[in-house]
Motif scaffolding. Structure first.
Motif, PDB file in Angstrom:
ATOM      1  N   LYS A   1       2.301   2.250  -3.420  1.00 52.41           N
ATOM      2  CA  LYS A   1       1.549   2.261  -4.485  1.00 52.41           C
ATOM      3  C   LYS A   1       0.813   4.514  -4.005  1.00 52.41           C
ATOM      4  N   ILE A   2       1.199   5.035  -3.324  1.00 46.52           N
ATOM      5  CA  ILE A   2       0.961   6.327  -2.347  1.00 46.52           C
ATOM      6  C   ILE A   2       2.135   6.952  -2.798  1.00 46.52           C
TER       7      ILE A   2
ATOM      8  N   ASP B   1      -4.411   9.292   2.693  1.00 46.07           N
ATOM      9  CA  ASP B   1      -4.139   8.213   1.124  1.00 46.07           C
ATOM     10  C   ASP B   1      -3.823   6.930   1.464  1.00 46.07           C
ATOM     11  N   PHE B   2      -2.792   6.633   2.209  1.00 44.21           N
ATOM     12  CA  PHE B   2      -2.577   5.208   2.484  1.00 44.21           C
ATOM     13  C   PHE B   2      -3.946   4.453   2.917  1.00 44.21           C
ATOM     14  N   ASN B   3      -5.471   5.374   4.325  1.00 43.04           N
ATOM     15  CA  ASN B   3      -6.221   4.310   4.375  1.00 43.04           C
ATOM     16  C   ASN B   3      -7.521   4.405   2.781  1.00 43.04           C
ATOM     17  N   LYS B   4      -6.930   5.206   2.652  1.00 44.32           N
ATOM     18  CA  LYS B   4      -7.619   4.846   0.788  1.00 44.32           C
ATOM     19  C   LYS B   4      -7.705   4.653  -0.209  1.00 44.32           C
ATOM     20  N   GLU B   5      -6.667   4.023  -0.476  1.00 47.20           N
ATOM     21  CA  GLU B   5      -5.876   2.589  -0.880  1.00 47.20           C
ATOM     22  C   GLU B   5      -6.445   1.521  -0.498  1.00 47.20           C
TER      23      GLU B   5
ATOM     24  N   THR C   1       1.141  -0.743   0.207  1.00 44.85           N
ATOM     25  CA  THR C   1       0.287   0.040   0.127  1.00 44.85           C
ATOM     26  C   THR C   1       0.561   1.532   0.225  1.00 44.85           C
TER      27      THR C   1
ATOM     28  N   THR D   1     -10.155  14.091  -1.936  1.00 46.64           N
ATOM     29  CA  THR D   1     -10.253  12.329  -1.742  1.00 46.64           C
ATOM     30  C   THR D   1     -11.489  12.423  -1.848  1.00 46.64           C
TER      31      THR D   1
ATOM     32  N   LEU E   1     -10.117   1.011  -1.171  1.00 42.29           N
ATOM     33  CA  LEU E   1     -10.072   0.984  -2.367  1.00 42.29           C
ATOM     34  C   LEU E   1      -9.801  -0.274  -2.981  1.00 42.29           C
ATOM     35  N   SER E   2      -8.682  -0.788  -2.958  1.00 39.93           N
ATOM     36  CA  SER E   2      -7.841  -2.118  -3.383  1.00 39.93           C
ATOM     37  C   SER E   2      -8.552  -3.466  -2.503  1.00 39.93           C
TER      38      SER E   2
END
Length: 406
Positions: free
Chosen positions: A19-20, A73-77, A16, A168, A80-81
């Motif tokens: 990716k960010i 950003d970390f928790n969004k990725e 994760t 976001t 969604l993943s």
């Protein structure tokens, strides 16, 4: 509930992070270490405990907690993943225990658990409610700092927290769900101004009006806009549409005018019937007048999943346990405690087929990880080859020792 080794946590976190953002190996390893300790240490989780159980000295944890981290950003990725396909954003403040007078933001805040204002701190938590899996993913927690930041009111502070992150948040969902405290015109107007919609609940005695849908009367003056007051105990069933009716509840819906919000809303009128025959009426609404009534009801009822995030983080991952008085250190601990719940949920619960999932239990996860932490210490000290074919079953038995749903 499936057992997972620490390597699974490390792999998920590093994938994760890659990716960010660009973190060096030292920072990645430190973050993995913190998450594993939060999910393993029983009792209070503070700097002293991290130093006792971790691979670093207490001072290292204090220094690293001062550095920024891209929580949203970390928790969004992560969301969604590993989440479903339908989300709604939830916002809810939560009281945090804190004594003393020198900590930034300390003051009197409402505690829903105690039913009164208490001295301490408050965080405004943003979460993505996964409607498909009926769970919540933490996104970011922001400490309430009205006096320090010179905000004019709590409402303005909460709005600014959302506004600063609207790009976001909008990429996850354009719908925001919040409890009845937020059904106020200043809050609603600013949420609409961000191109988002609010789903919430009105007071039981809310002042509502029917819209006039008839032909022009031909009389002088402005055409009629409203056709009388909505009496919530006796609604006009010719105006309201019956959506659903069963033994537990009767659901009606219509577009009405809210005097408090000064706008048309999609109202969902629900009459709940208790086992003793008592009727209780609740008024849910969305500022999106085209939204489906049952979807509004589903979104608001799923909002309570954010409360389970707070409960688990306070009981198991140290949300209430910070020793820090620095704003940055507090922010790191608040978000790390809640993010650890996300990681545990992805690894132990969402990784299973939906039909095979049992209720999510942080008690079991904490017990298994604590057993693993102690067992690994014995293995390191005595030099045992614990993961040979001969010993594997014994190791798993010790890891599961004390769990509820093993």
């Amino acid at each position: 509930m499936t057992t997972r080794g620490y390597n699974n946590y490390n792999s998920l976190i590093i994938r994760t992070l890659n990716k960010i953002s660009v973190f060096n190996k030292c920072r990645k390893d430190f973050f993995c270490e913190v998450v594993i300790l939060l999910l393993s240490i029983k009792g209070r989780v503070n700097f002293l405990q991290l130093g006792r159980f971790g691979n670093f000295k207490e001072q290292r944890y204090r220094q690293q907690f001062e550095k920024p981290f891209p929580w949203l950003d970390f928790n969004k990725e992560l969301t969604l993943s590993h989440g479903g396909s339908r989300f709604v954003i939830a916002f809810d403040p939560s009281y945090i225990n804190k004594s003393g007078k020198k900590t930034p933001g300390v003051g009197w805040y409402w505690s829903g658990c105690a039913g009164q204002s208490k001295w301490g701190l408050e965080i405004g938590g943003l979460a993505a409610i996964d409607l498909d899996n009926h769970t919540a993913f933490h996104l970011e927690a922001v400490q309430t700092l009205i006096e320090d930041k010179q905000a004019t009111s709590l409402t303005d502070w909460y709005v600014n927290v959302i506004k600063e992150r609207k790009e976001t948040l909008s990429s996850i969902s354009k719908y925001l769900v919040a409890d009845a405290w937020f059904s106020k015109k200043p809050f609603v107007d600013q949420i609409i101004g961000m191109d988002m919609h609010l789903i919430s609940r009105l007071r039981d005695d809310a002042d509502l009006k029917y819209l006039y849908l008839g032909p022009p009367t031909g009389k002088r003056g402005r055409p009629s806009k409203y056709a009388g007051k909505v009496i919530t105990e006796n609604i006009d069933t010719n105006y309201f549409e019956l959506i659903e009716q069963n033994q537990e509840a009767t659901v009606y819906s219509a577009i009405v005018y809210s005097k408090a919000l000064k706008r048309n809303i999609r109202l969902v009128h629900v009459t709940y019937t208790s086992d003793k025959g008592k009727q209780i009426r609740k008024l849910y609404f969305s500022t999106d007048t085209q939204m489906d009534a049952l979807e509004i009801l589903d979104c608001y009822q799923s909002r309570f999943q954010i409360e389970f995030l707070y409960r688990d983080a306070k009981q198991y991952t140290g949300l209430n346990d910070s020793q820090a008085r620095s704003e940055n250190k507090l922010n790191f601990q608040f978000n790390a405690a809640l993010t650890a719940i996300n990681i545990a949920k992805v690894e132990h619960w969402l990784s299973q087929p939906k039909e095979a999932r049992k209720p999510f239990s942080m008690t079991d996860i904490k017990t298994m990880n604590h057993n693993r932490l102690l067992l690994q210490r014995f293995i390191d000290v005595f030099g045992v080859n614990a993961y040979s074919a001969k010993n594997r079953n014994h190791v798993n038995e010790l890891i599961y020792y004390g769990t509820i749903a093993a």
